[in-house]
Design a protein around this motif. Structure first.
Motif, PDB file in Angstrom:
ATOM      1  N   GLN A  46      -5.828   1.431  -7.837  1.00 22.24           N
ATOM      2  CA  GLN A  46      -6.283   1.290  -6.458  1.00 22.24           C
ATOM      3  C   GLN A  46      -5.113   1.632  -5.535  1.00 22.24           C
ATOM      4  O   GLN A  46      -4.066   0.985  -5.599  1.00 22.24           O
ATOM      5  CB  GLN A  46      -6.780  -0.140  -6.171  1.00 22.24           C
ATOM      6  N   THR A  57      -3.354   1.511  -2.080  1.00 21.10           N
ATOM      7  CA  THR A  57      -3.436   0.625  -0.917  1.00 21.10           C
ATOM      8  C   THR A  57      -2.839   1.252   0.335  1.00 21.10           C
ATOM      9  O   THR A  57      -3.394   1.110   1.419  1.00 21.10           O
ATOM     10  CB  THR A  57      -2.730  -0.708  -1.218  1.00 21.10           C
ATOM     11  N   ASN A 111       1.832  -3.803  -9.763  1.00 26.96           N
ATOM     12  CA  ASN A 111       1.962  -3.131  -8.472  1.00 26.96           C
ATOM     13  C   ASN A 111       2.753  -1.835  -8.629  1.00 26.96           C
ATOM     14  O   ASN A 111       3.680  -1.742  -9.455  1.00 26.96           O
ATOM     15  CB  ASN A 111       2.654  -4.040  -7.456  1.00 26.96           C
TER      16      ASN A 111
END
Length: 673
Positions: free
Chosen positions: A259, A261, A327
């Protein structure tokens, strides 16, 4: 006469025989009491065999099973008949068994779980192979799930199969056993494999994520944030993430994704996940790692963030997956490397007379770049590259030199191109040529000056194009690249395209017609108009410019030039000197193009003729989800109050009364306060 026949059982038995007519018979005796026995399909011992042999061919004609009592009279009859058989080796045909591995290791298996492993089995012989028995001794934790009864001859369909084995530990600790296979392989009637495994009463599910260190080694665990560092715009950087099963349960990988961001730049590839329950799952066992490859491909010089998410489950005890995440952080940076010269002709080289030229790669930007390799695009053997110390990293302002040598082996034209490979991809190819190549020469070489021209008058000037190379030069076009007022034209020139042999030339006459309605200053005095002419040819030294040799066309007075757009950024009244300007969400940002807030010339848009300017402001880009807009699209200033973090871009366009325009852009890097 008795003949000795090689048997399928090697040296473990012997054969005797005699002849009837033109055939010989051989009886095979199996040593059933020699420590191993072989059962037939019905479980009984197999009877000795008689092979009928045609002496003229030395091959088996027919095999028939007879009792031991029937063999003796037949041998006597053969001896009385007095036949003789040709001597020599008789070809032996037999199945030959082979296993895919000698040790089958099930590794750690949770207590109560059952793990199945296939063991490949092959027939390397020339006749079909029968598997009489497949048995396990030494531990009841191992079982045979299934096994083939017959394997076709080598090279035929069905000549290989698998024996499916299972391990189901009932107690912790290491376990071993022997798998014994009895077959119709005469030379190896029994073959075995070792089975090993370990019962584990520890943690069932323990999935480790291993990441690559800066030196290329694997870290024992991924950090909370995986740092990609600086990646040049247009380049890519890959980092692997290895999934390692450290528990005793077999895991299924059910999902993985990235994903993004902040900005779209991260992606992930890995094993293909099943599309339906009938498809094979992606297994993560103690012996089967899975690897995900993360990629950052920035398209702008901005920050990039994202998250890698994955799900897995212990399929034997639950249908609810567990999840993990990492992350991702990276930064896109601009890389500006150029090669000098941008092209080169080795005009002084000849057969047995090489010529060397030095090239320079220069970093004209502020971001460091790495030269990974320098190659010949086409691999022409006449050219060679001497590039020492690669890869090498150039900081802003640094340069690197390398040599290219052209050594022609015969007369003729040779062409290639240099390809500089960097961490941001390949630079534009640099054309090189040698041998018999064309070379353009233009007179005047840079500027055609029409001199003083009266208002409304005209003037002409000649341009000579000459081939100073050693091959034909093809001139395909004379194009005006800059002629906004249509005041320049070609009065006379040969019909194009035209081919010039070495030393040949042609002359074109250019014309300038003054346009009284343009090019006047406030006092009504005439001003100059500028133009640009492109002479298009196949001179390889101009290949990277589309073959265009450019000439400037000018008169001796000033032209009406376009304005220059300049602007400054002010956040809450404070000027920002560095771009992108760092501001926070909610700050009021002022864009000044006329020195309203600061008289610094860097904040003032100008026109060379001091013509009045009109101003147009455009919000070119904003982060996804942002709603803020410019307070005005015209005027000398405008303001913006960013409402979302990320990259914002504002464009200024200024225009004079004659339609000449200038543009400038500014960028904001907006963060949360």
């Amino acid at each position: 006469m008795l003949a000795t026949v090689p048997s399928e059982m090697g040296d473990h038995h012997r054969s005797t025989g005699g002849c009837v007519g033109d055939r010989c018979a051989a009886t095979r005796h199996y040593p059933w009491g020699a420590g191993w026995r072989r059962a037939g399909p019905s479980g009984r011992r197999r009877s000795p065999e008689i092979a009928w042999i045609r002496p003229s061919y030395g091959v088996f004609a027919m095999v028939h099973s007879l009792s031991r009592a029937a063999v003796v009279p037949l041998l006597v009859l053969l001896a009385l008949e007095g036949c003789s058989c040709e001597e020599g080796p008789i070809q032996k045909t037999t199945g030959r068994i082979e296993l895919g591995q000698g040790v089958v290791d099930f590794n750690k298996v949770c207590l109560g779980d059952r793990v199945e492993v296939p063991l490949p089995v092959y027939n390397r012989g020339t006749v079909p192979l029968l598997l009489d028995s497949v048995e396990i001794s030494g531990s009841s934790a191992f079982t045979v799930v299934s096994a083939p009864e017959r394997l076709a001859a080598a090279g035929q369909a069905g000549s290989e199969d698998v024996i499916l084995l299972a391990f189901e530990p009932a107690a912790p600790g290491k376990v071993s056993a022997d798998l014994v296979i009895a077959s119709s392989d005469a030379e190896r009637p029994e073959i075995s494999a070792r089975l090993t495994g370990e019962g584990d009463d520890g943690v069932r599910v323990d999935l480790a994520l291993l990441c690559e260190n800066e030196d290329g080694s694997m870290l024992d665990a991924c950090p909370a944030a995986l740092l990609f560092g600086d990646v040049a715009v247009g380049a890519t950087k890959e980092l692997p993430v290895v999934l390692e099963n450290r528990g005793c349960a077999e895991l299924y990988l059910t999902e993985y994704s990235v994903q993004n961001t902040v900005n779209e730049g991260f992606s992930v590839t890995g094993p293909e996940l099943p599309a339906s329950p009938e498809d094979e799952p992606v297994v993560i066992s103690q012996t089967t790692q899975q690897t995900l490859v993360l990629t950052l491909a920035p398209d702008t010089p901005d920050a990039f963030t994202g998250t890698l998410s994955l799900s897995y489950l212990d399929h034997r005890v639950t249908e609810t997956p567990e999840s993990r995440s990492v992350n991702l952080i990276g930064q896109g940076v601009e890389l500006q490397l150029i090669v000098e010269p941008a092209g080169f002709i080795f005009s002084e080289a000849d057969v047995n007379t090489p010529q060397t030229q030095t090239f320079t790669v220069r970093n004209i930007g502020g971001q460091s770049g790495t030269i990974e390799d320098i190659q010949l695009r086409d691999g022409s053997p006449e050219f060679s590259i001497d590039a020492q110390g690669l890869p090498t990293t150039l900081a802003g302002g640094q340069s690197y030199t390398f040599d290219v040598t052209y050594a022609p082996t015969d007369a003729g034209r040779d062409e290639d191109a240099l390809v500089v490979v960097t961490n941001a991809g390949n630079l534009d190819p640099v054309p090189i040529a040698g041998g018999a190549v064309p070379q353009i020469e233009v007179d005047p070489p840079t500027t055609v000056d029409f001199g003083m021209v009266q208002t409304g008058g005209f003037a002409t000037a000649d341009v000579t194009v000459r081939n100073v190379g050693r091959a034909d030069l093809n001139v395909t076009a004379l194009d005006f690249k800059l002629n906004p007022a249509m005041v320049f034209s070609i009065e006379a020139a040969p019909s194009l395209p035209v081919t010039l042999a070495p030393t040949q030339s042609f002359t074109a006459t250019l014309r300038f017609d003054d346009n009284p309605s343009i090019g006047k200053d406030a006092q009504g005095m005439g001003q100059s108009e500028l133009g640009e002419l492109a002479i298009v040819s196949d001179d390889p030294s101009y290949a990277d410019q589309g073959g265009e040799y450019l000439l400037v066309l000018a008169t001796d007075t000033q032209a009406n030039f376009g304005p220059t757009a300049r602007l400054c950024i002010f956040a809450d009244g404070m000027r920002k000197f560095v771009q992108p300007a760092d501001v926070t969400v909610g700050q009021v940002v002022t864009f000044d193009a006329a020195g309203v807030n600061d008289s610094d010339p860097q904040c003032v848009s100008t026109d060379p003729e001091n013509d009045p300017l009109t101003y147009t402001w455009t919000l070119r880009s904003a982060p996804m989800g942002a709603t803020a807009t410019l307070t005005s699209s015209s005027g000398q200033t405008t303001t913006l109050q960013p409402d979302f973090p990320g990259r914002w871009e504002v464009e200024l366009q200024v225009e004079d009364p004659f339609g000449n325009q200038g543009t400038a852009t500014s960028e904001l890097s907006v963060t949360q306060p």
